[in-house]
Design a protein around this motif. Structure first.
Motif, mmCIF file in Angstrom:
data_model
loop_
_atom_site.group_PDB
_atom_site.id
_atom_site.type_symbol
_atom_site.label_atom_id
_atom_site.label_comp_id
_atom_site.label_asym_id
_atom_site.label_seq_id
_atom_site.Cartn_x
_atom_site.Cartn_y
_atom_site.Cartn_z
ATOM 1 N N VAL A 114 0.843 -1.200 0.000
ATOM 2 C CA VAL A 114 0.000 0.000 0.000
ATOM 3 C C VAL A 114 0.877 1.249 0.000
ATOM 4 O O VAL A 114 0.673 2.193 -0.780
ATOM 5 C CB VAL A 114 -0.943 0.007 1.219
ATOM 6 N N GLN A 156 2.627 1.787 -3.448
ATOM 7 C CA GLN A 156 1.777 2.320 -4.501
ATOM 8 C C GLN A 156 1.429 3.781 -4.259
ATOM 9 O O GLN A 156 1.386 4.582 -5.198
ATOM 10 C CB GLN A 156 0.526 1.468 -4.648
ATOM 11 N N LEU A 157 1.194 4.142 -3.016
ATOM 12 C CA LEU A 157 0.917 5.553 -2.710
ATOM 13 C C LEU A 157 2.136 6.424 -3.004
ATOM 14 O O LEU A 157 2.014 7.570 -3.459
ATOM 15 C CB LEU A 157 0.506 5.703 -1.248
ATOM 16 N N PRO A 193 -1.400 9.703 -4.166
ATOM 17 C CA PRO A 193 -2.806 9.536 -3.754
ATOM 18 C C PRO A 193 -3.811 10.043 -4.782
ATOM 19 O O PRO A 193 -4.931 9.553 -4.856
ATOM 20 C CB PRO A 193 -2.882 10.350 -2.450
ATOM 21 N N ALA A 226 -5.342 7.383 -6.812
ATOM 22 C CA ALA A 226 -5.793 6.229 -6.023
ATOM 23 C C ALA A 226 -6.954 5.498 -6.682
ATOM 24 O O ALA A 226 -7.050 4.271 -6.625
ATOM 25 C CB ALA A 226 -6.181 6.682 -4.615
ATOM 26 N N ALA A 227 -7.840 6.259 -7.340
ATOM 27 C CA ALA A 227 -8.999 5.618 -7.961
ATOM 28 C C ALA A 227 -8.577 4.647 -9.055
ATOM 29 O O ALA A 227 -9.264 3.666 -9.329
ATOM 30 C CB ALA A 227 -9.932 6.683 -8.541
ATOM 31 N N SER A 245 -6.961 1.447 -6.898
ATOM 32 C CA SER A 245 -7.532 0.992 -5.630
ATOM 33 C C SER A 245 -8.123 -0.408 -5.732
ATOM 34 O O SER A 245 -7.949 -1.230 -4.826
ATOM 35 C CB SER A 245 -8.605 1.982 -5.151
ATOM 36 N N LEU A 292 -5.388 -2.887 -5.651
ATOM 37 C CA LEU A 292 -4.798 -2.966 -4.315
ATOM 38 C C LEU A 292 -5.659 -3.825 -3.392
ATOM 39 O O LEU A 292 -5.151 -4.639 -2.609
ATOM 40 C CB LEU A 292 -4.656 -1.557 -3.746
ATOM 41 N N VAL A 293 -6.967 -3.688 -3.501
ATOM 42 C CA VAL A 293 -7.884 -4.500 -2.706
ATOM 43 C C VAL A 293 -7.729 -5.976 -3.061
ATOM 44 O O VAL A 293 -7.702 -6.848 -2.185
ATOM 45 C CB VAL A 293 -9.337 -4.028 -2.936
ATOM 46 N N SER A 350 -13.395 -6.214 -5.353
ATOM 47 C CA SER A 350 -12.501 -5.662 -6.371
ATOM 48 C C SER A 350 -12.902 -6.106 -7.766
ATOM 49 O O SER A 350 -12.843 -5.331 -8.723
ATOM 50 C CB SER A 350 -11.053 -6.075 -6.091
ATOM 51 N N SER A 391 -4.273 -5.230 -11.292
ATOM 52 C CA SER A 391 -3.466 -6.106 -10.454
ATOM 53 C C SER A 391 -2.960 -7.282 -11.272
ATOM 54 O O SER A 391 -3.759 -7.974 -11.911
ATOM 55 C CB SER A 391 -4.292 -6.632 -9.271
#
Length: 580
Positions: A36, A39-40, A45, A48-49, A52, A55-56, A176, A184
């Motif tokens: 996490v 990636q940030l 940030p 992030a959309a 995300s 990432l989930v 996700s 991913s």
């Protein structure tokens, strides 16, 4: 940790409970949290959309993998031998995907794409020194955090932790996967494993393909036969301008937003356009080789097997040789310091590219220059225009094949605010303006096309990600729209047809084949009827990914056609190389 059976009142004492391995649990948690943070840090940030959902899913995959290993550990004490190596591989994949995010979400490589040669290339060439250091720091952070946290996780019950992790993993995976886009590599790998189970398999047909169909894929004898210098070529200055990753649909959409005085609009009265034109490969290297050798290159662009074939291909006649037969000086141009060797090593009269001093000068003038990869230092294409103009002015007859750099990296668009079509059109405007000033414009023919289509793995079933522009412009051409099926193997024939009106016209084809992108194992075939099919080879198994519209040839027959052509291609090149 296990002990005596339950006490007399039926309850399980604390001594009889089995606890999770604290280091494995701490490592799983540390890996998820560190990823996490990575990636940030890399993506910021604000984006992030975009990542995300991926990432989930990554968190879900780690939770489910840890759960499986804890279940295994009930019977096998060495579950760590199973847990740590694959978790490390997960982390390397996620790291590579994050570091090269914009390219990675397009190519979407997975564990099924893993090859030792690819790993070696990644660590030795693609990943810069700071990237290697960052990967080491990633693992050091995970290990350090795991060791520190393990002492606090030594009394977590398996009966509580494993069901919790399973429920969490399944819930996060479902959440996700309901997103429109899951960025991913673990998700893509899981999806491809599922495809191996549920998608239909394709068996190659036993009947050999017809000679006519094999000839559809190789137009070199027609285009490059030589000895056909019928009269004097019609134009003295000839340009083939190759856009980067530009589909016909995107070119049309972006062009529609441009002012009417730009080339894409003002040149229309003198443009001949091909509306069903396709590449034969979905990568730049092989796309250019298809154009220059007038034949499908039946290998993915960036693997060791393919590269050996490209070197042999260089011993064969090419469009470069054909243009020299017609009296042209020839140049390969690209606005970067390092050129694509299997293209630049052909028999060009000159190669036009940048040197370190050119980079410094361009930056000093405020022109855009970037280093998107460790091995690619480049500037916007207008930086190279003076060298291109100097070349054509020094030679009475000049042929320039220019690979546009704009579009190779998103940095150019972000820094300028310009679309690719806007920049390409402006480049042609600048080129024509300078040729007009020198009195050369009336003797000029320009072919504008793209090296390949859009490579997003999730969209490779869509016909429009393959269709690319092909425009011919000259002041004396009449407007024309050709709707027959053509591909990069025809570019040489179509070009020479406009130079030498006496040669036979190029004929539309029954089908076109497209290979790649590299690592996907894809073979896409479009037929003149409009039907098309996507086949993918995974783990040695040929899968039918999609089939749309009526097909004149079955998927099995098309697979046999491709394999027969590839075997003949390699055999001919080996024989030619031995006698060269």
């Amino acid at each position: 940790m296990e002990s005596s059976p339950p006490t007399s009142d039926g309850k399980v004492s604390r001594a009889t409970m089995r606890f999770v391995d604290p280091l494995r649990l701490a490592t799983a948690l540390a890996a998820a949290l560190t990823i996490v943070g990575l990636q940030l840090w890399v993506l910021q940030p604000a984006r992030a959309a975009t990542f995300s959902a991926g990432l989930v899913f990554d968190a879900a995959a780690i939770a489910l993998w840890w759960s499986l290993c804890e279940v295994v550990a009930v019977k096998a004490r060495r579950a760590g031998l199973l847990f740590y190596p694959l978790l490390a591989l997960f982390c390397v994949q996620i790291f590579a995907h994050t570091w090269f995010f914009d390219v990675a979400i397009e190519r979407r490589l997975t564990l099924l794409d893993l090859r030792w040669s690819g790993l070696l290339h990644f660590f030795s060439v693609a990943l810069p020194a700071r990237g290697s250091l960052s990967l080491v720091l990633l693992f050091a952070t995970i290990a350090g955090a795991a060791v520190l946290a393990a002492r606090w996780l030594g009394h977590v019950s398996v009966r509580v932790a494993v069901p919790t992790a399973v429920l969490f993993g399944l819930a996060m995976a479902w959440l996700s996967s309901s997103a429109s886009r899951v960025t991913s590599p673990l998700y893509d790998g899981a999806l491809e494993l599922a495809q191996l189970v549920w998608l239909p398999r394709v068996e190659a047909a036993h009947a050999p393909p017809s000679r006519a169909l094999l000839d559809e894929l190789d137009q070199s004898a027609v285009t490059l036969g030589g000895g056909r210098g019928e009269g004097v070529a019609r134009y003295k200055k000839v340009f083939v301008l190759v856009m980067e990753t530009m589909t016909a649909r995107n070119f049309e959409r972006e062009s529609a937003l441009l002012p009417r005085q730009t080339f894409v609009h003002s040149g229309r009265p003198h443009v001949q356009e091909f509306t069903r034109y396709f590449p034969n490969n979905q990568d730049s290297r092989t796309g250019m080789l298809d154009m220059l050798f007038s034949r499908l290159v039946p290998y993915e662009a960036y693997d060791d097997v393919g590269y050996a074939q490209y070197e042999r291909l260089a011993t064969q006649p090419s469009l470069v040789d054909r243009m020299r037969e017609l009296g042209y000086a020839t140049a390969f141009a690209a606005s970067q310091t390092t050129l694509e060797e299997v293209v630049s090593d052909l028999s060009w009269s000159e190669t036009l590219h940048l040197r370190a001093a050119d980079l410094a000068t361009a930056k000093g003038k405020g022109q855009l220059c970037f280093t998107p990869d460790e091995y690619e230092q480049s500037c916007e294409d207008l930086v190279l225009l003076p060298a291109v103009l100097d070349f054509v002015e020094r030679h009475e007859r000049a042929f320039v094949y220019q690979e546009f750099i704009w579009g190779h990296a998103a940095e150019y668009n972000e820094a300028s605010g310009k679309s690719n079509a806007a920049y390409y059109s402006a480049y042609v405007d600048a080129l024509l303006r300078e040729l007009q000033r020198r009195g050369l414009a009336d003797d000029t023919l320009i072919a504008l096309t793209s090296d390949h289509g859009f490579r997003d793995k999730g969209q490779q079933s869509d016909l429009e990600v393959y269709r690319v522009p092909l425009l011919f412009y000259a002041p004396d051409l009449r407007p024309q729209r050709e709707t027959g099926l053509f591909s990069h193997t025809d570019l040489g024939s179509l070009l020479i047809e406009r130079l030498l009106p006496g040669v036979p016209r190029a004929r539309a084809h029954a089908l076109a084949m497209i290979v790649g992108p590299t690592g996907h194992g894809n073979l896409f075939v479009v037929e003149s009827s409009g039907g098309h099919v996507l086949l993918r080879n995974r783990a040695g198994i040929d899968l039918l990914i999609s089939q749309r519209g009526p097909l004149q040839h079955s998927p099995g027959a098309l697979l046999t056609l491709f394999r027969t052509y590839r075997a003949n291609f390699s055999k001919r090149l080996s024989a030619a190389s031995a006698t060269h």
